[in-house]
Design a protein around this motif. Structure first.
Motif, PDB file in Angstrom:
ATOM      1  N   ASP A  83     -17.322   2.263  -2.389  1.00 31.48           N
ATOM      2  CA  ASP A  83     -15.974   1.704  -2.244  1.00 31.48           C
ATOM      3  C   ASP A  83     -14.901   2.504  -2.998  1.00 31.48           C
ATOM      4  N   PRO A  84     -15.112   2.888  -4.268  1.00 35.31           N
ATOM      5  CA  PRO A  84     -14.045   3.611  -4.981  1.00 35.31           C
ATOM      6  C   PRO A  84     -13.685   4.946  -4.344  1.00 35.31           C
ATOM      7  N   SER A  85     -14.616   5.552  -3.599  1.00 36.61           N
ATOM      8  CA  SER A  85     -14.359   6.854  -2.975  1.00 36.61           C
ATOM      9  C   SER A  85     -13.876   6.738  -1.534  1.00 36.61           C
ATOM     10  N   PHE A  86     -13.875   5.535  -1.001  1.00 33.79           N
ATOM     11  CA  PHE A  86     -13.492   5.332   0.397  1.00 33.79           C
ATOM     12  C   PHE A  86     -11.994   5.528   0.583  1.00 33.79           C
ATOM     13  N   ARG A  87     -11.619   6.282   1.605  1.00 41.53           N
ATOM     14  CA  ARG A  87     -10.213   6.488   1.940  1.00 41.53           C
ATOM     15  C   ARG A  87      -9.898   5.622   3.163  1.00 41.53           C
ATOM     16  N   PRO A  88      -9.234   4.506   2.975  1.00 43.16           N
ATOM     17  CA  PRO A  88      -9.017   3.566   4.081  1.00 43.16           C
ATOM     18  C   PRO A  88      -7.947   4.046   5.040  1.00 43.16           C
ATOM     19  N   PRO A  89      -7.958   3.538   6.257  1.00 41.57           N
ATOM     20  CA  PRO A  89      -6.901   3.876   7.210  1.00 41.57           C
ATOM     21  C   PRO A  89      -5.583   3.215   6.815  1.00 41.57           C
ATOM     22  N   ASP A  90      -4.494   3.813   7.262  1.00 46.86           N
ATOM     23  CA  ASP A  90      -3.186   3.178   7.083  1.00 46.86           C
ATOM     24  C   ASP A  90      -3.045   2.030   8.071  1.00 46.86           C
ATOM     25  N   LEU A  91      -2.180   1.099   7.740  1.00 47.38           N
ATOM     26  CA  LEU A  91      -1.876  -0.025   8.621  1.00 47.38           C
ATOM     27  C   LEU A  91      -0.452   0.128   9.144  1.00 47.38           C
ATOM     28  N   VAL A  92      -0.316   0.131  10.464  1.00 44.37           N
ATOM     29  CA  VAL A  92       1.002   0.103  11.104  1.00 44.37           C
ATOM     30  C   VAL A  92       1.124  -1.257  11.777  1.00 44.37           C
ATOM     31  N   THR A  93       2.017  -2.087  11.280  1.00 43.28           N
ATOM     32  CA  THR A  93       2.132  -3.449  11.787  1.00 43.28           C
ATOM     33  C   THR A  93       3.510  -3.678  12.388  1.00 43.28           C
ATOM     34  N   TRP A  94       3.528  -4.240  13.604  1.00 43.50           N
ATOM     35  CA  TRP A  94       4.766  -4.642  14.284  1.00 43.50           C
ATOM     36  C   TRP A  94       4.830  -6.159  14.199  1.00 43.50           C
ATOM     37  N   ASP A  95       5.893  -6.681  13.597  1.00 42.36           N
ATOM     38  CA  ASP A  95       5.932  -8.119  13.325  1.00 42.36           C
ATOM     39  C   ASP A  95       7.376  -8.571  13.185  1.00 42.36           C
ATOM     40  N   TRP A  96       7.631  -9.810  13.573  1.00 47.95           N
ATOM     41  CA  TRP A  96       8.934 -10.389  13.271  1.00 47.95           C
ATOM     42  C   TRP A  96       9.072 -10.615  11.768  1.00 47.95           C
ATOM     43  N   THR A 127      -5.479   5.258  11.472  1.00 51.81           N
ATOM     44  CA  THR A 127      -4.499   4.183  11.606  1.00 51.81           C
ATOM     45  C   THR A 127      -5.118   2.944  12.225  1.00 51.81           C
ATOM     46  N   ILE A 128      -4.738   1.782  11.705  1.00 55.54           N
ATOM     47  CA  ILE A 128      -4.959   0.498  12.373  1.00 55.54           C
ATOM     48  C   ILE A 128      -3.609   0.046  12.909  1.00 55.54           C
ATOM     49  N   TRP A 129      -3.560  -0.309  14.187  1.00 58.79           N
ATOM     50  CA  TRP A 129      -2.340  -0.850  14.769  1.00 58.79           C
ATOM     51  C   TRP A 129      -2.472  -2.368  14.789  1.00 58.79           C
ATOM     52  N   ASP A 130      -1.563  -3.021  14.098  1.00 62.18           N
ATOM     53  CA  ASP A 130      -1.557  -4.476  14.002  1.00 62.18           C
ATOM     54  C   ASP A 130      -0.292  -4.996  14.672  1.00 62.18           C
ATOM     55  N   LEU A 131      -0.447  -5.874  15.654  1.00 64.85           N
ATOM     56  CA  LEU A 131       0.690  -6.377  16.419  1.00 64.85           C
ATOM     57  C   LEU A 131       0.712  -7.894  16.390  1.00 64.85           C
ATOM     58  N   ASP A 132       1.824  -8.460  15.931  1.00 62.09           N
ATOM     59  CA  ASP A 132       2.079  -9.890  16.084  1.00 62.09           C
ATOM     60  C   ASP A 132       2.997 -10.029  17.291  1.00 62.09           C
ATOM     61  N   LEU A 133       2.580 -10.820  18.275  1.00 65.23           N
ATOM     62  CA  LEU A 133       3.346 -10.905  19.517  1.00 65.23           C
ATOM     63  C   LEU A 133       4.745 -11.477  19.319  1.00 65.23           C
ATOM     64  N   ASP A 134       4.988 -12.125  18.182  1.00 62.12           N
ATOM     65  CA  ASP A 134       6.360 -12.598  17.960  1.00 62.12           C
ATOM     66  C   ASP A 134       7.328 -11.449  17.704  1.00 62.12           C
TER      67      ASP A 134
END
Length: 288
Positions: A76-89, A194-201
């Motif tokens: 875990d300490p060496s893990f490089r996580p993906p960025d989060l791109v979130t579209w949200d109201w 990248t993780i794409w996170d979308l809230d439909l609002d």
């Protein structure tokens, strides 16, 4: 005073310890589609996950972290996580006040049943603080928020740091337009996933307006945003890890409106339904 009903802890422990395959969180369902990047398609597919309430997306982010750590064989300490791109109201980032460190330290991230239960009982029930604990757990790296909640006159193109549990600094950036978001994504170091996170609002109402009783954004506008030739599309999709979509009918004006917005999103990007075998991305990504 009416006594609040309690849950039998022995029953909860028994149910959580019962692992029957991989479990989706409450109100969640997922499927797999080809990777949108043709160069990665032969060796990678992506998971497309749907949740009714946005906080349950946390469960999939943790799941993808665990899968990547196992594949890369890194601690875990060496893990490089993906960025989060979130579209949200709304601003769903949250902060230190939205989670309890001792509870996150107890969470068994490899147990999908336990993580799903934690989403239900441990995260904020109004679904506005689930990103910060995911950052703290090193499930996501930098966060890019395309948001409508504040008025345009406010300075949304701002950033503030957060730290994960290992002391690594992560940058949270807020944007009110896709052009500035695209510039920020293009400035990242190469190889960032990248993780794409979308809230439909996000597709409800004009920018800067109030969400209550607001009209949905036109199909034409949504299709324009999701055009493969727009620079923000390859910036998000070329090194995609997965997509989470929050239905959130309370904030779109009802379930039928949420599903109509999703249909426009799906038709803009795919041929066929994402749960059908003949589903495919509509176009190849342009070169970045």
């Amino acid at each position: 005073m009416k006594r609040k009903p309690s849950i039998n802890p022995k029953l909860v422990e028994k149910l959580i310890s019962r692992r029957i395959g991989d479990l989706d969180p409450a109100g969640g369902v997922s499927t797999f589609v080809d990777h949108p990047n043709r160069n990665l398609r032969k060796r990678n597919c992506i998971e497309l996950a749907f949740v009714i309430e946005h906080r349950f997306a946390f469960s999939y982010w943790i799941k993808w972290k665990q899968a990547a750590m196992q594949k890369q064989q890194v601690p875990d300490p060496s893990f490089r996580p993906p960025d989060l791109v979130t579209w949200d109201w709304h601003d769903d980032v949250g902060g230190e006040c939205d989670f309890i460190v001792s509870e996150l330290e107890l969470l068994d991230q490899s147990n999908e049943s336990e993580v799903g239960f934690f989403c239900w009982a441990g995260l904020r029930s109004i679904n506005d603080g689930h990103i910060a604990p995911a950052v703290w757990l090193n499930a996501i790296g930098d966060v890019y928020v395309l948001q409508k909640q504040r008025d345009k006159s406010e300075c949304l193109n701002q950033s503030f740091p957060q730290q994960n549990r290992f002391g690594a600094s992560r940058n949270v950036r807020l944007f009110n337009n896709v052009k500035d978001l695209t510039k920020a994504l293009a400035a990242r170091e190469s190889g960032k996933r990248t993780i794409w996170d979308l809230d439909l609002d996000f597709f409800v109402g004009p920018e800067g307006g109030g969400i209550e009783h607001a009209p949905v954004v036109s199909k034409r506008t949504i299709r324009s945003l999701l055009n493969y030739n727009k620079p923000w599309m390859p910036a998000m999709l070329c090194d995609l890890v997965g997509i989470t979509i929050a239905i959130e009918p309370m904030y779109t004006g009802g379930m039928s409106r949420s599903l109509s917005l999703y249909q426009t999103w799906e038709e803009s990007l795919f041929t066929g339904s994402v749960f059908d075998d003949d589903c495919a991305w509509k176009a190849e990504l342009p070169s970045t």
